[in-house]
Design an enzyme around this catalytic site. Structure first.
Site, PDB file in Angstrom:
ATOM      1  N   HIS A 316       0.822  -1.205   0.000  1.00 34.85           N
ATOM      2  CA  HIS A 316       0.000   0.000   0.000  1.00 34.85           C
ATOM      3  C   HIS A 316       0.859   1.259   0.000  1.00 34.85           C
ATOM      4  CE1 HIS A 316      -3.374   2.555   1.961  1.00 34.85           C
ATOM      5  NE2 HIS A 316      -3.544   2.497   0.659  1.00 34.85           N
ATOM      6  N   LYS A 411       0.164 -14.127  18.924  1.00 34.62           N
ATOM      7  CA  LYS A 411      -0.867 -13.329  19.598  1.00 34.62           C
ATOM      8  C   LYS A 411      -2.276 -13.754  19.194  1.00 34.62           C
ATOM      9  CE  LYS A 411       2.189  -9.366  20.199  1.00 34.62           C
ATOM     10  NZ  LYS A 411       3.396 -10.147  19.884  1.00 34.62           N
ATOM     11  N   VAL A 449       9.655 -10.815  16.062  1.00 34.62           N
ATOM     12  CA  VAL A 449      10.879 -10.877  15.264  1.00 34.62           C
ATOM     13  C   VAL A 449      11.762  -9.683  15.634  1.00 34.62           C
ATOM     14  CG1 VAL A 449      10.092 -12.255  13.320  1.00 34.62           C
ATOM     15  CG2 VAL A 449       9.600  -9.834  13.332  1.00 34.62           C
ATOM     16  N   GLY A 451      14.060  -6.675  15.463  1.00 36.64           N
ATOM     17  CA  GLY A 451      14.405  -5.638  14.498  1.00 36.64           C
ATOM     18  C   GLY A 451      13.312  -5.275  13.526  1.00 36.64           C
ATOM     19  N   THR A 473       7.428  -2.465  30.056  1.00 36.38           N
ATOM     20  CA  THR A 473       6.063  -2.379  30.579  1.00 36.38           C
ATOM     21  C   THR A 473       5.880  -3.098  31.906  1.00 36.38           C
ATOM     22  OG1 THR A 473       5.442  -4.287  29.227  1.00 36.38           O
ATOM     23  CG2 THR A 473       5.027  -2.096  28.298  1.00 36.38           C
ATOM     24  N   ARG A 541       0.395  -2.213  28.564  1.00 42.44           N
ATOM     25  CA  ARG A 541      -0.464  -1.441  27.671  1.00 42.44           C
ATOM     26  C   ARG A 541      -1.708  -2.246  27.325  1.00 42.44           C
ATOM     27  NH1 ARG A 541       3.861  -0.201  23.050  1.00 42.44           N
ATOM     28  NH2 ARG A 541       4.050  -2.463  23.295  1.00 42.44           N
TER      29      ARG A 541
END
Length: 611
Positions: A316, A411, A449, A451, A473, A541
């Site tokens: 995109h 996740k 990953v 970097g 965190t 967060r």
């Protein structure tokens, strides 16, 4: 000094040494001055020896050698030259002169020539080593002390380079080596002070500034073990590149680099089934969506060597696509490339592209992945990760692509975030589509990953460069980590195992505590955690959880032919029901965040972050 002038000076010096050698041989043979009846023979033998020796010095190319770097090879060449030229001179003189030269004089001449010609060159080398290289400065300009880990051929070569090259501001101080036969000895004039376990004590005792790991051929596991020992010191860590990088020409022995977080993972190089990969990529039209991103661009780099017929770079953002296009044209100029600026949410544009190019293999890497951002913008996560994947997958089915590989995430397992939930829905959708499609649909699931854009490592590095603090965190937060090239290599390999409907899970190794990662990065940058640079806790967060999982409760796990890739058991998903729920999700996109989260919860019951 140019070659001709240098050679002329050396020839003149050598001629003088030859004449001295002949003179001393006659002088000491008669234990006084040379008798009058031997002067003519001395002059003849000296003249012939001068001509013959000079000729053989050129023949054996001794004037083409840089004696500052002389070694055993030069000594052998010099011995050969002196031996052959002395024999020829002796025979030639006796053939010409009525009065023969005694063999004793010839032998003494050869001995003295070897001593003077060879000795002078090695004295020059010792002088250059001692005074001609980098001079040790004093005060503020005093060079740093380096401790070299590994007293093998690589370590000694690097020590020699450090000593002689003025470009470095570091001088080798000593070696450490685990070989007990080398310990307490000297290598290249430097002591071997002990094994790797003694590194912290040696650094502390001698005020070492840098520890340089010069073991390019050992396994990554051993390198990680050495790094973990070195982390106990305040010395800056550096490493000589891996032997494979040197052999491949990607780097050179002297391109020592700072130790990076990737070196701490301790995993040996991935073994790839090149034949299996070539079978499904070679001479095929390959599409990579999200080609300008971290994973997408690395996919392009690693796919290119397998000689696809055409590589389609879809993205995109025009700038990122332009960047990877320029890089690929440089890396693989013979590869046919096609850049496609398109949004995966635009179904009409995707159908146009699929109809025109007919990709046979699709790697779908386009996605929104930033967890807190997607928590605040759930509709965009749904549009891109769910409907974008749906559009690309259905086009792959419609235009009969052979293989479709979805890049997923850990996740997606028991998700606590909108991002993870949308990726789980994407997995579910391609699994349901696989059951009625000729295209093989698979997903590949892995953790963070190192970097990648937006990941924790670049943020930590930026904070360290600013002088801190480094923000974490939660002190107990852990994550799985893998390098981008590692992850992509396994993604491509997993595509070779695809039979349809699988979720491939990559072996990420042991999870890493984020606090430890931050502390390691600070140490590797030459600072002391919470002394030079503080680590501060900011609180978890939205959407985050303390640890990630790689499997849902319903998924068993089976092995593959690759020791780093496993298969989660395909889910039994009803396509009709899933399509109905996805349409409900589409209808609530224009409404509030709560409505979106409720539908996500209905689609993925394990989603546990509904407010």
């Amino acid at each position: 000094m140019n070659y001709s002038k240098r050679t002329g000076i050396l020839v003149a010096i050598d001629l003088g040494m030859v004449w001295l050698s002949v003179y001393f041989a006659f002088y000491f043979s008669y234990k006084s001055s040379i008798p009058a009846d031997q002067v003519q023979l001395w002059l003849l033998y000296g003249a012939i020896s001068s001509i013959v020796s000079t000729a053989f010095m050129f023949l054996f190319k001794l004037y083409n050698r840089i004696w500052q770097y002389a070694s055993v090879g030069e000594l052998i060449s010099m011995t050969k030259t002196v031996a052959v030229s002395s024999l020829v001179s002796y025979l030639a003189t006796n053939a010409i002169s009525a009065q023969p030269v005694s063999f004793t004089i010839a032998l003494h001449t050869a001995e003295t020539m070897l001593l003077l010609l060879g000795g002078s060159r090695f004295v020059w080398r010792v002088f250059c080593d001692k005074f001609g290289g980098k001079r040790q400065a004093h005060g503020a300009d005093e060079p740093k002390k380096a401790l070299i880990v590994g007293a093998g051929s690589c370590g000694t070569l690097f020590a020699k380079e450090l000593k002689s090259n003025e470009a470095y501001d570091t001088m080798p101080f000593a070696f450490v080596d685990d070989d007990p036969y080398k310990q307490k000895l000297q290598v290249y004039g430097l002591p071997v002070l002990g094994g790797r376990e003694q590194i912290p004590a040696i650094v502390e005792k001698h005020g070492i500034d840098e520890v340089i790991i010069a073991m390019p051929s050992v396994s990554k596991t051993q390198i990680t073990d050495i790094i973990n020992i070195c982390k106990q010191t305040k010395a800056r860590l550096k490493i000589i590149p891996h032997l494979q990088e040197i052999i491949a020409g990607k780097t050179t022995l002297n391109q020592v680099r700072d130790v990076q977080v990737e070196d701490l993972l301790g995993r040996d190089p991935i073994k790839t089934d090149l034949d299996g990969i070539a079978n499904y990529v070679e001479d095929k039209i390959v599409l990579v969506t999200g080609a300008g991103g971290s994973i997408g661009s690395e996919l392009c780099r690693q796919i290119a060597p397998f000689r696809p017929r055409k590589l389609l770079l879809l993205g995109h953002g025009e700038n990122s696509i332009y960047t990877i296009e320029m890089e690929m044209r440089r890396l693989a100029p013979e590869l046919e490339l096609e850049t496609v600026i398109a949004d995966v949410q635009d179904r009409t544009r995707l159908e146009e592209m699929f109809s025109q190019h007919r990709p046979q293999v699709v790697f779908h890497a386009a996605a929104h992945k930033h967890v807190p951002l997607m928590e605040r913008n759930p509709s965009e996560a749904v549009k891109n990760n769910v409907f974008g994947t749906k559009n690309v997958a259905e086009c792959a089915d419609q235009f009969q692509a052979e293989r479709f590989v979805l890049i997923s995430t850990d996740k997606a397992v028991n998700p606590t975030s909108v991002m993870g939930t949308t990726k789980r829905i994407a997995e579910m959708f391609i699994q349901s589509l696989d059951k009625q499609s000729q295209t093989k649909f698979v997903a590949v699931r892995f953790g963070n990953v190192l970097g990648s854009r937006g990941s924790v490592i670049p943020r930590f590095k930026e904070q360290i460069q600013r002088g801190g603090p480094v923000t974490v965190t939660h002190p107990e937060m852990v994550r799985y980590f893998m390098t981008i090239p590692e992850a992509v290599q396994l993604v491509i390999q997993a595509g070779a195992f695809a039979k349809g409907g699988e979720v491939f899970i990559l072996d990420m190794g042991a999870p890493v505590k984020i606090y430890d990662l931050a502390a390691d990065l600070i140490r590797l940058s030459g600072f002391e955690p919470n002394v030079d640079i503080n680590i501060e806790f900011t609180g978890m967060r939205e959407g985050e959880k303390l640890y990630e999982e790689l499997l849902t409760n319903e998924e068993g796990i089976t092995s593959t032919m690759h020791d780093r890739i496993f298969i989660g058991k395909p889910m039994n998903i009803n396509r009709t029901e899933l399509e109905f729920e996805i349409r409900k999700l589409e209808r609530v996109l224009g409404k509030g965040q709560q409505e979106i989260r409720e539908v996500l919860k209905h689609l993925v019951p394990t989603y546990s972050n509904v407010s």
